[in-house]
Motif scaffolding. Structure first.
Motif, PDB file in Angstrom:
ATOM      1  N   UNK A  71      76.368  -5.988   1.973  1.00 31.81           N
ATOM      2  CA  UNK A  71      75.405  -4.301   1.844  1.00 31.81           C
ATOM      3  C   UNK A  71      74.921  -3.948   0.854  1.00 31.81           C
ATOM      4  N   UNK A  72      74.405  -2.716   0.533  1.00 29.94           N
ATOM      5  CA  UNK A  72      73.736  -2.337  -0.338  1.00 29.94           C
ATOM      6  C   UNK A  72      74.830  -1.981  -1.523  1.00 29.94           C
ATOM      7  N   UNK A  73      74.998  -1.688  -2.186  1.00 36.20           N
ATOM      8  CA  UNK A  73      75.433  -1.118  -3.116  1.00 36.20           C
ATOM      9  C   UNK A  73      75.939   0.307  -3.335  1.00 36.20           C
ATOM     10  N   UNK A  74      77.734   0.473  -2.879  1.00 38.87           N
ATOM     11  CA  UNK A  74      78.207   1.765  -2.341  1.00 38.87           C
ATOM     12  C   UNK A  74      77.639   3.050  -3.672  1.00 38.87           C
ATOM     13  N   UNK A  75      77.779   1.938  -4.661  1.00 38.61           N
ATOM     14  CA  UNK A  75      77.337   3.462  -5.732  1.00 38.61           C
ATOM     15  C   UNK A  75      76.253   3.747  -5.904  1.00 38.61           C
ATOM     16  N   UNK A  76      75.224   2.947  -5.841  1.00 45.34           N
ATOM     17  CA  UNK A  76      74.195   3.661  -5.797  1.00 45.34           C
ATOM     18  C   UNK A  76      73.673   3.432  -7.087  1.00 45.34           C
ATOM     19  N   UNK A  77      74.290   2.925  -7.896  1.00 46.92           N
ATOM     20  CA  UNK A  77      74.442   2.867  -9.994  1.00 46.92           C
ATOM     21  C   UNK A  77      73.083   3.016  -9.889  1.00 46.92           C
ATOM     22  N   UNK A  79      70.109   4.348  -9.142  1.00 45.13           N
ATOM     23  CA  UNK A  79      69.526   5.264  -8.342  1.00 45.13           C
ATOM     24  C   UNK A  79      70.626   6.387  -9.014  1.00 45.13           C
ATOM     25  N   UNK A  80      71.483   6.221  -9.867  1.00 43.64           N
ATOM     26  CA  UNK A  80      71.985   7.072  -9.989  1.00 43.64           C
ATOM     27  C   UNK A  80      71.223   7.385 -12.110  1.00 43.64           C
ATOM     28  N   UNK A  81      71.525   6.493 -12.386  1.00 44.70           N
ATOM     29  CA  UNK A  81      71.102   6.620 -13.858  1.00 44.70           C
ATOM     30  C   UNK A  81      69.255   6.617 -14.032  1.00 44.70           C
ATOM     31  N   UNK A  82      68.935   6.157 -12.763  1.00 43.98           N
ATOM     32  CA  UNK A  82      67.002   6.952 -12.579  1.00 43.98           C
ATOM     33  C   UNK A  82      67.264   8.250 -12.391  1.00 43.98           C
ATOM     34  N   UNK A  83      68.481   8.720 -11.467  1.00 48.74           N
ATOM     35  CA  UNK A  83      68.196  10.504 -11.656  1.00 48.74           C
ATOM     36  C   UNK A  83      68.198  11.087 -12.215  1.00 48.74           C
ATOM     37  N   UNK A  84      69.356  10.349 -14.052  1.00 47.83           N
ATOM     38  CA  UNK A  84      69.832  11.199 -15.005  1.00 47.83           C
ATOM     39  C   UNK A  84      68.460  11.236 -16.142  1.00 47.83           C
ATOM     40  N   UNK A  85      67.677  10.466 -16.287  1.00 48.94           N
ATOM     41  CA  UNK A  85      66.561   9.852 -16.543  1.00 48.94           C
ATOM     42  C   UNK A  85      65.992  10.907 -16.372  1.00 48.94           C
ATOM     43  N   UNK A  97      75.572  10.021 -15.414  1.00 50.60           N
ATOM     44  CA  UNK A  97      75.252   9.282 -13.644  1.00 50.60           C
ATOM     45  C   UNK A  97      76.712   9.840 -13.065  1.00 50.60           C
ATOM     46  N   UNK A  98      78.151   9.773 -13.321  1.00 49.38           N
ATOM     47  CA  UNK A  98      78.845  10.759 -12.191  1.00 49.38           C
ATOM     48  C   UNK A  98      78.779  11.924 -12.024  1.00 49.38           C
ATOM     49  N   UNK A  99      77.731  12.913 -12.446  1.00 49.07           N
ATOM     50  CA  UNK A  99      77.217  13.869 -11.948  1.00 49.07           C
ATOM     51  C   UNK A  99      76.414  13.413 -10.157  1.00 49.07           C
ATOM     52  N   UNK A 100      75.868  13.393 -10.243  1.00 51.24           N
ATOM     53  CA  UNK A 100      74.802  12.491  -9.171  1.00 51.24           C
ATOM     54  C   UNK A 100      75.053  12.100  -7.880  1.00 51.24           C
ATOM     55  N   UNK A 101      74.548  12.915  -7.004  1.00 51.46           N
ATOM     56  CA  UNK A 101      75.595  11.923  -5.251  1.00 51.46           C
ATOM     57  C   UNK A 101      74.337  11.866  -4.989  1.00 51.46           C
ATOM     58  N   UNK A 102      73.847  10.884  -3.790  1.00 56.25           N
ATOM     59  CA  UNK A 102      72.591  11.311  -3.054  1.00 56.25           C
ATOM     60  C   UNK A 102      72.858  10.747  -1.738  1.00 56.25           C
ATOM     61  N   UNK A 103      72.156  10.948  -0.955  1.00 55.12           N
ATOM     62  CA  UNK A 103      72.363  11.287   0.198  1.00 55.12           C
ATOM     63  C   UNK A 103      70.399  10.891   0.993  1.00 55.12           C
ATOM     64  N   UNK A 104      70.915  10.315   2.732  1.00 61.15           N
ATOM     65  CA  UNK A 104      69.310  10.429   3.498  1.00 61.15           C
ATOM     66  C   UNK A 104      69.045  11.782   3.417  1.00 61.15           C
ATOM     67  N   UNK A 105      68.542  11.881   2.739  1.00 61.39           N
ATOM     68  CA  UNK A 105      67.425  13.530   2.194  1.00 61.39           C
ATOM     69  C   UNK A 105      68.268  14.100   2.490  1.00 61.39           C
ATOM     70  N   UNK A 106      68.284  14.999   2.049  1.00 62.03           N
ATOM     71  CA  UNK A 106      69.438  16.459   0.960  1.00 62.03           C
ATOM     72  C   UNK A 106      70.073  17.056   2.184  1.00 62.03           C
ATOM     73  N   UNK A 107      69.890  16.993   3.585  1.00 65.24           N
ATOM     74  CA  UNK A 107      70.689  17.615   4.397  1.00 65.24           C
ATOM     75  C   UNK A 107      72.076  16.811   4.551  1.00 65.24           C
ATOM     76  N   UNK A 108      71.724  15.522   4.170  1.00 63.52           N
ATOM     77  CA  UNK A 108      72.430  15.074   4.321  1.00 63.52           C
ATOM     78  C   UNK A 108      73.704  15.065   3.504  1.00 63.52           C
ATOM     79  N   UNK A 109      73.445  15.277   2.211  1.00 62.72           N
ATOM     80  CA  UNK A 109      74.176  15.947   0.393  1.00 62.72           C
ATOM     81  C   UNK A 109      74.799  17.214   1.197  1.00 62.72           C
TER      82      UNK A 109
END
Length: 393
Positions: A71-77, A79-85, A97-109
């Protein structure tokens, strides 16, 4: 039994009877996907992903695909750091990183937010015209939608009106768009903070899908996160990053709010390839965003030249332009389609929306519009935000 011997399928009456009553009679969301020469209707980037980025994605995927048995990294660790940067560089806002969340398009978010903070007996408020998926997501998840209004002449969200409507609705969720879709206008901080104060128990979502295209000096609501626990800022990699086909959206919020979203997400909702494509793309952010200024230039060109034709474009902070002054928007939409140009009928009388594409695409659109005028011009200019029945924004 052969295909010819099979009994004919029923007409679907039993399925329709089994459907949730509140979904009966609805039509599915969907902008036209037509094979035409110039596609300027869904605010995608007209620029392809650069070969260097494609090569790096393929290289990384080649290593990752061996491990698809896990399975993929459930916490997308990563990716979170990349978004922070990325957000630190793009907006100057330092997040964790704990302030970031991601999904399959912003509609899923957005769906995760409604699942967590909406539901039966709860209310969400938005201000029309705005992104049409907001009420669709809200209502299909069993939440009551209150259709707030903008100024009928300017499409602006006046602070006093927003406060009055928020107080009257007493919502659990509020949706704001900045820049707004389909009008392209951004919100000042004063408006966002006024709504936060007027809706004291609501989660206030600022949809910044087009933030990278904003005009100089336009602030991001990311700057307000530190002082507002109930504020959420959503974004996407579909537009400025030229990655509409990758389906990666994300949000920034208080860590407690992000933690609540774990209660509603499906297990391992972000696949390994999705995380890889997003991480590699963020590492190439400067290259992928290099087309943003060119797109903004064509956007401003559209505003200038449409105004010179006697039409009424709305100055935009996004990668599209809403323009009015048409005698009959559906008729003009069809005429443009017959000329090989696909734009968006957003359901606002006398208005259409056009994406800012390449210089060649902008020229093709403007040339076609010039040829259609003055027959398609509105004789009695009038703005109205009342959508036509069945239309979507």
């Amino acid at each position: 039994m052969t295909a010819d011997e099979r009994a004919p399928l029923a007409d679907g009456e039993q399925v329709r009877a089994a459907l949730r009553p509140d979904l009966r009679g609805r039509t599915a969301y969907g902008a036209p996907q037509l094979d035409v020469a110039v596609q300027l209707n869904t605010n995608e980037s007209s620029y392809p992903v650069p070969p260097e980025v494609v090569a790096d994605v393929l290289d990384r995927l080649g290593r990752d695909l061996v491990g698809l048995n896990r399975y993929p990294d459930r916490e997308f660790t990563g990716l979170r750091q990349a978004l922070v940067d990325y957000l630190a560089l793009q907006s100057g806002v330092s997040l964790r990183p704990e302030q970031l969340w991601a999904g399959n398009g912003s509609n899923e978010v957005l769906q995760h937010l409604v699942q967590a903070f909406g539901g039966q007996g709860r209310t969400a408020l938005g201000f029309t015209p705005a992104y049409s998926m907001h009420p669709i997501i809200v209502e299909t998840l069993g939440t009551r939608w209150v259709d707030g209004q903008r100024d009928a002449q300017t499409f602006d969200l006046e602070i006093g009106s927003a406060v009055e409507q928020a107080r009257a609705a007493d919502p659990d969720l509020v949706f704001l768009c900045s820049p707004n879709n389909p009008t392209g206008t951004a919100l000042p901080f004063e408006s966002i903070e006024a709504v936060l104060a007027a809706a004291p128990r609501a989660i206030v979502v600022v949809d910044e899908a087009y933030a990278e295209f904003a005009r100089p000096g336009t602030p991001s609501a990311l700057e307000l996160l530190e002082d507002h626990e109930r504020l959420v800022v959503t974004r996407t990699m579909s537009k400025a990053f030229t990655l509409a086909g990758a389906r990666l959206g994300y949000l920034a919020a208080h860590p407690a709010l992000v933690d609540a979203l774990r209660l509603v997400r499906l297990p391992y909702h972000l696949s390994t390839p999705t995380q890889t494509i997003a991480e590699v793309s963020l590492a190439h952010a400067e290259q992928l965003l290099s087309t943003v200024e060119a797109i903004k230039g064509q956007r401003d060109r559209l505003v200038t030249e449409l105004a010179a034709m006697g039409l009424r474009p709305v100055p935009s902070d996004a990668n599209f332009v809403l323009f009015g002054g048409l005698a009959d928007a559906p008729t003009t939409w069809q005429a443009l389609l017959e000329a090989g140009i696909l734009v968006r009928d957003v359901g606002i009388p006398h208005h259409l929306r056009v994406t800012a594409g390449t210089p060649e695409e902008a020229t093709a659109f403007l040339t076609a519009m010039a040829e259609l005028l003055p027959e398609h011009l509105q004789s009695q200019p009038h703005r109205s935000t009342a959508p036509r029945q069945g239309a979507t924004t």
